[in-house]
Structures are given as C-alpha cells and as structure tokens.
Design a protein around this motif. Sequence first.
Motif, PDB file in Angstrom:
ATOM      1  N   LYS A 282      -1.668  -2.820 -10.768  1.00 40.66           N
ATOM      2  CA  LYS A 282      -0.974  -2.071 -11.817  1.00 40.66           C
ATOM      3  C   LYS A 282      -0.155  -0.925 -11.236  1.00 40.66           C
ATOM      4  O   LYS A 282       0.973  -0.653 -11.676  1.00 40.66           O
ATOM      5  N   LEU A 283      -0.696  -0.231 -10.261  1.00 35.77           N
ATOM      6  CA  LEU A 283       0.020   0.892  -9.656  1.00 35.77           C
ATOM      7  C   LEU A 283       1.257   0.428  -8.898  1.00 35.77           C
ATOM      8  O   LEU A 283       2.328   1.034  -9.001  1.00 35.77           O
ATOM      9  N   ASP A 290       8.246  -5.227 -10.804  1.00 33.81           N
ATOM     10  CA  ASP A 290       7.529  -5.967 -11.844  1.00 33.81           C
ATOM     11  C   ASP A 290       6.600  -7.020 -11.250  1.00 33.81           C
ATOM     12  O   ASP A 290       5.530  -7.294 -11.797  1.00 33.81           O
ATOM     13  N   ASP A 291       7.020  -7.631 -10.153  1.00 36.40           N
ATOM     14  CA  ASP A 291       6.178  -8.582  -9.423  1.00 36.40           C
ATOM     15  C   ASP A 291       5.683  -7.887  -8.161  1.00 36.40           C
ATOM     16  O   ASP A 291       6.377  -7.847  -7.141  1.00 36.40           O
ATOM     17  N   PRO A 292       4.483  -7.303  -8.185  1.00 36.16           N
ATOM     18  CA  PRO A 292       4.022  -6.458  -7.080  1.00 36.16           C
ATOM     19  C   PRO A 292       3.886  -7.227  -5.766  1.00 36.16           C
ATOM     20  O   PRO A 292       3.228  -8.278  -5.739  1.00 36.16           O
ATOM     21  N   PRO A 293       4.491  -6.765  -4.687  1.00 33.57           N
ATOM     22  CA  PRO A 293       4.317  -7.429  -3.390  1.00 33.57           C
ATOM     23  C   PRO A 293       2.844  -7.460  -2.978  1.00 33.57           C
ATOM     24  O   PRO A 293       2.149  -6.447  -3.052  1.00 33.57           O
ATOM     25  N   ALA A 294       2.384  -8.615  -2.552  1.00 30.04           N
ATOM     26  CA  ALA A 294       0.969  -8.801  -2.230  1.00 30.04           C
ATOM     27  C   ALA A 294       0.496  -7.852  -1.134  1.00 30.04           C
ATOM     28  O   ALA A 294      -0.613  -7.305  -1.205  1.00 30.04           O
ATOM     29  N   PRO A 322       6.948   1.822   1.962  1.00 26.85           N
ATOM     30  CA  PRO A 322       8.395   1.652   2.185  1.00 26.85           C
ATOM     31  C   PRO A 322       9.089   0.923   1.041  1.00 26.85           C
ATOM     32  O   PRO A 322      10.227   1.239   0.690  1.00 26.85           O
ATOM     33  N   SER A 323       8.402  -0.039   0.429  1.00 25.52           N
ATOM     34  CA  SER A 323       9.027  -0.829  -0.637  1.00 25.52           C
ATOM     35  C   SER A 323       9.318   0.006  -1.877  1.00 25.52           C
ATOM     36  O   SER A 323      10.198  -0.346  -2.676  1.00 25.52           O
ATOM     37  N   ASP A 378       4.550  -3.052 -18.710  1.00 28.66           N
ATOM     38  CA  ASP A 378       5.207  -2.374 -17.585  1.00 28.66           C
ATOM     39  C   ASP A 378       6.179  -3.292 -16.859  1.00 28.66           C
ATOM     40  O   ASP A 378       6.404  -3.146 -15.665  1.00 28.66           O
ATOM     41  N   ARG A 379       6.751  -4.237 -17.590  1.00 31.34           N
ATOM     42  CA  ARG A 379       7.769  -5.116 -17.021  1.00 31.34           C
ATOM     43  C   ARG A 379       9.068  -4.963 -17.811  1.00 31.34           C
ATOM     44  O   ARG A 379       9.063  -4.541 -18.966  1.00 31.34           O
TER      45      ARG A 379
END
Length: 451
Positions: A282-283, A290-294, A322-323, A378-379
């Motif tokens: 969620k953070l 919107d699609d959180p990097p793994a 960094p992202s 949150d998207r």
Amino acid sequence: MRDIASFIALNRFGMGAGPEDGVRPGDDPRGWLKAQIRPLAPIPGDFRPSEAIIADIFTARLDRPNRQAEAVRAAIRDDFRPSVRARTARAIATARPLPERMAHFWSNHFTVSTTRRVTAAAIPAYEREAIRPHVFGRFADMLKAVVRHPCMLTYLDNIASMGPDSPAGRTRRANRGVETTLNENLAREILELHTLGVDGGYDQEDVIQLALALTGWSHGGLRRGGGGDEVHGRFQFFRRQHQPGAKTVLGRRYDEAGADEGLAILDDLARHPATARHLATKLVRHFVADDPPAADVDHIARVFQDSDGDLAEVTRALIDLPSAWAEPLAKVKTHYEFIIAVHRAIGPEAPRARDLFRPLRMMGNEPFTAPSPQGWGDRAGDWISPEALMLRLEWAQQYAAGLPGGYVPRELLQATIGPVARQVTETWLLRAPSGDQALTLLFGSPEFQRR
C-alpha cells in the motif's frame, strides 16, 4: 521551484506547491523531507475529544431515542465540520507537508466512515487521538489505539459482540432466542484490511477466534452492568460479554487474559510478515506507482520487519526509494488532494466552507465518508474519468472567478508545476482571455491533476 526533485517532494510526498514553497526543499529535497519526520504538532483549535462527543450522543440516545438524531446533527455542525476545516487548513498552510500526507494515508488505511452516524461527528477526533500521535511511531501502537477507539469499535459493530458462552451471551440467547451473539466484522477487517491483507494466510476460523478474543471490547455509557462510571465514551472492557477460555489465531494459542488477550494478538499481527508485505504494498502504491514494483515492496517490507514496525524508519526508506523520484507524474490526486493543492497554489489562507464542503460533496470525496472500511482507492481509475474531470474543471472555474485580482497565472504555473509543465500548457495559459480562465487551465492541466 528549482527542479523535478523539488516538485516530487512538494507533491508526491507533500500536499502540493504554492508561491511560498519553491525554495523550501533547497538543494536536498530528500533531506528536507526527512527533517520533517518528528512528532506531529496538534491541529490548532479548541476541539472536544471523542469521549465528550460520543458521551453526549449516547446520553441523548439512552434518554430518549428521538433525541439521538438531534444530538448527532448538533455534533456534526459544532464538532465535525469545524474539525474538518481545521484539518484541511493545516494541510493547506503547513510548511511540513509530509506529516500531513502520512496522517491522511494512515487515516484512510484505518477508515472509519460517517456512514455510522452515531459516531460520525467524533471521527476527526478519532484521527487526532489514534492516528496522528503514531504516524512516526510503532505500527503496533497505532493498531492498538485504533482498535480500542470507540469510533472503530462502533463502526465495525464490536460493541454489540458477545461471546456465546459469556454471561451476557447466554442471557441474550435465553431471553431473545438468538442463535449467535458474536459479531465478526471488526476481526475480519483487522485481518483483511488492517494487518495481514486478503491473501495473508488466515482462514474463517482465525476470524472467529479473533472475534471471540475481542468480545467485551466496547465503550462506556451503554448501561451494560460493567460497573463503575459508564457514562462516557472511553474504551471499556465488559467482562460479562467476553468469551471465556483460550483462543487460537494463526496457530498460536492465547490463554484467557481478558482484554490483554486481544492486545497480545494485535501485537503479533503487527509483527507478522504478511502484515509487513500488505502495508509495504500500500505504501509503495501510494508513493511510487499504481502497480507497485516488487523489489520496492520487498525492501519496504524488510525495513518494516527489521525495525519492528517503526514508521519513522519506514518513511525514511520510502523517501530513499529511487523509483519514487523517477516519474514525477506517476500518481493521480484524489479530489480532496486536488482541492488542497489548488488552495496551496493560491496561498496559505484557510478555506471557506463553501470552497471545501460544496465541491467535495459534488465530487463525492468528503473527508471521512469512504463507502466501506476499505477506504478510498489509490489508483488512477478510482479518480479519473471524463465526468470527474469535468466536475474538477467546473469547480476550478467557479473558484478562480471568485478570487480577487492580482494573481499572475504564469508565476503560479512556475511555482506549482513549472519543472513538469508542457509547452502546450504554457501556451494555452498565455493565450487565455482572462486571468480566471488562465487559472482554470492551470488547475485543469494534466500536470496539476497528478502528483
């Protein structure tokens, strides 16, 4: 505003940029944000605690049922609306926007909605009492403060939950012929929304066992024979409603310990790896994409676990991703964030009620009115549609038309979205036939709509 990093610091991690904000991040936006990780200052104002608000409403309810509606209306007018205005004014005027963003994030995570009218007026107080003190503290402490708060206990029906083998449960079954006295709503949302997540490895039996452990968690003023002074809105444990005996949640046995039983389970849930992953997802969704990097989710989850849920450390780790600084327009503002950002762009003055409640009601995003315990989405798809954009533009046009003269649209563009503004946005702004139309174009631009 100096550069894209400053824009991200003020928008992604803050509440929007205004004329006074451009120099604040300086040459070290990350350091500027980290310096804000300290206890939140109280929101100015003479606000009543939730205890007083809830006590008034429940006293009216117990006095004469038809008085409850009157008491709720009075509290909405005298407590809820002034508190929401003050909360929004803080977000608009603050020079420390990161704590406000984190307070709004965690308040949404632990949603309590005005759909339960009996405690609706006390929800801003709930945020002040259970959320804001723990924004940079330990997650376990926030979790326990939230679950014990009368607003949450009422919103998710725990005040009526009784163990089937408790004295109150046996009496109710005998006198009323009901088959069950247990309410699972709070336990289910703790597991599904607040801690482990829907895929966190729990099953229906875990929900039941947690619900049994939480029986008796309520608040005073309900005339249940709990002993002592019950005419108040504070947390109170009613042993008559509590299911006796040991409970087993996620394979761990918890011996009978009254109210401490539930606290021990919450502590363990706060430390669970699935909780770390759920919160990290969620953070990262909120601060990166919107699609959180793994990889980012893995990193934040590790920080959460290694720090025992220290939210100050987790926030520092989010700032260091960094992202989070790679794409300045990756996220879409909620309608509430959009209203706040417009006011910050114009100046730090507190919003008039008509410039806050009316547009948010029109857009369907009034604070503390989420349609379910899941909170607001949150998207981008939760906020952007042709109709939603038209509503934002309609309000922006009305708001800009009512502003006094003296604003220079080009200067506001540079102060708010300058580093990311497209040439076409600047061109249309310069060609606008009037200042208020230029401001409408600025607030309606894709750059301003995103963060």
